[in-house]
Motif scaffolding. Structure first.
Motif, PDB file in Angstrom:
ATOM      1  N   GLU A   1      47.257 -74.810  20.894  1.00  0.00           N
ATOM      2  CA  GLU A   1      46.516 -75.567  19.870  1.00  0.00           C
ATOM      3  C   GLU A   1      46.916 -77.030  20.048  1.00  0.00           C
ATOM      4  OE1 GLU A   1      46.336 -71.734  16.819  1.00  0.00           O
ATOM      5  OE2 GLU A   1      47.518 -73.481  16.234  1.00  0.00           O
TER       6      GLU A   1
ATOM      7  N   HIS B   1      51.602 -71.886  17.999  1.00  0.00           N
ATOM      8  CA  HIS B   1      50.596 -71.446  18.964  1.00  0.00           C
ATOM      9  C   HIS B   1      50.481 -72.599  19.976  1.00  0.00           C
ATOM     10  CE1 HIS B   1      49.379 -69.197  15.177  1.00  0.00           C
ATOM     11  NE2 HIS B   1      50.013 -68.352  15.972  1.00  0.00           N
TER      12      HIS B   1
ATOM     13  N   HIS C   1      48.180 -76.535  12.717  1.00  0.00           N
ATOM     14  CA  HIS C   1      47.526 -75.602  13.633  1.00  0.00           C
ATOM     15  C   HIS C   1      46.164 -76.174  14.018  1.00  0.00           C
ATOM     16  CE1 HIS C   1      50.194 -72.020  13.241  1.00  0.00           C
ATOM     17  NE2 HIS C   1      50.555 -72.672  12.141  1.00  0.00           N
ATOM     18  N   GLY C   2      45.308 -75.308  14.614  1.00  0.00           N
ATOM     19  CA  GLY C   2      43.940 -75.685  14.943  1.00  0.00           C
ATOM     20  C   GLY C   2      43.276 -74.493  15.591  1.00  0.00           C
TER      21      GLY C   2
HETATM   22 ZN   LIG Z   1      47.820 -71.640  15.069  1.00  0.00          ZN
END
Ligand SMILES: [Zn+2]
Length: 270
Positions: free
Chosen positions: A79, A76, A163-164
């Motif tokens: 992020e 993503h 991730h975040g």
């Molecule tokens: Zn993510």
């Protein structure tokens, strides 16, 4: 091979030298690192029904042999904390001090990053953490997932997927520990997630078990018998120092744990 061995001393020496040479370098995509060296390059995803993609990768092939750890972020691409954490680690890691090999893939979803599109790859509208193990006759996300499975997951002994919170998400730092039912593997991944050090851990026992439908990156490694975890920090496009340090130090802590425990189940590159 039989002929070589029957040729006594000379033949055996030849076999040994070939074997040692096979382990002197480590290659991911276009990056080939000699032992004790760092190399950077790309995993080249060829064009198909849509555009080609070049995914940056750094390989640290430690001076001493040991397990292979893959650190991945940016499926993503907005992020940011997770992506910057791996950029920072690329500048910090010294292959001369590493026992084993570290593969760092800081940003998979290049178009998400460049176009500032959360959650999805704008090229095919797919999340780049839902289509593993991927396939070469699919869209860009499928092809990228397939090549990451082949070149990163299959070559590693452990994987950490970072991730975040995304642009529209407010999240506190936390990690995932997957319980597979394989006691030895779960013990090692449990030690990894505790070493990483985030104070909230989600235990997931409902991840797909089929290696051909593993869906998530970490799960793709987990169902292939590689103790692995996911960790999340950062949110809403901000990069706070505490969140960044939590991810950087978490990865370093897991590296120390793996070295101290010699935890590699397969140690495929020793
Ligand atoms: Zn993510």
């Amino acid at each position: 091979m039989l002929r070589l061995i029957s040729a006594a001393g000379l033949g055996i020496a030849f076999v040994i030298s070939i074997s040692a040479q096979a382990h002197t370098t480590f290659t991911v995509g276009t990056a080939t690192a000699a032992r004790g060296q760092k190399a950077t390059g790309t995993i080249e995803v060829p064009a198909g029904s849509d555009a080609a993609l070049s995914i940056p990768v750094a390989v640290f092939h430690g001076a001493k042999p040991g397990p292979v750890l893959a650190l991945v972020a940016g499926s993503h691409g907005t992020e940011y904390t997770s992506i910057i954490a791996l950029e920072k680690l690329i500048g910090m890691l010294n292959p001369a001090e590493i026992s084993g090999t570290v593969i760092v893939v800081p940003l998979i979803n290049i178009q998400s990053f460049e176009q500032k599109v959360p959650h999805l790859n704008p090229v095919d509208k797919k999340s780049m953490n839902r289509w593993y193990p991927g396939k070469m006759d699919g869209t860009q996300t499928d092809r990228a997932s397939f090549l990451i499975t082949k070149q990163v997951v299959e070559q590693c002994d452990h994987l950490i997927d970072l991730h975040g919170g995304d642009l529209d998400e407010s999240l506190r730092p936390y990690s995932y520990w997957t319980k597979t039912g394989n006691e030895n593997q779960d013990q090692i991944s449990r030690e990894m997630v505790l070493a990483f050090g985030l104070d909230h851990i989600i235990i997931s026992a409902d991840r797909p078990k089929d290696p051909q439908a593993s869906r998530y990156l970490e799960n793709t490694a987990t169902v292939r018998g590689k103790p692995s975890i996911t960790a999340e920090a950062g949110y809403a496009g901000a990069v706070e120092t505490d969140d960044l340090n939590a991810l950087v130090n978490g990865c370093l802590n897991v590296m120390r744990y793996i070295r101290s425990s010699n935890a590699g189940l397969t140690s495929s590159r020793e």
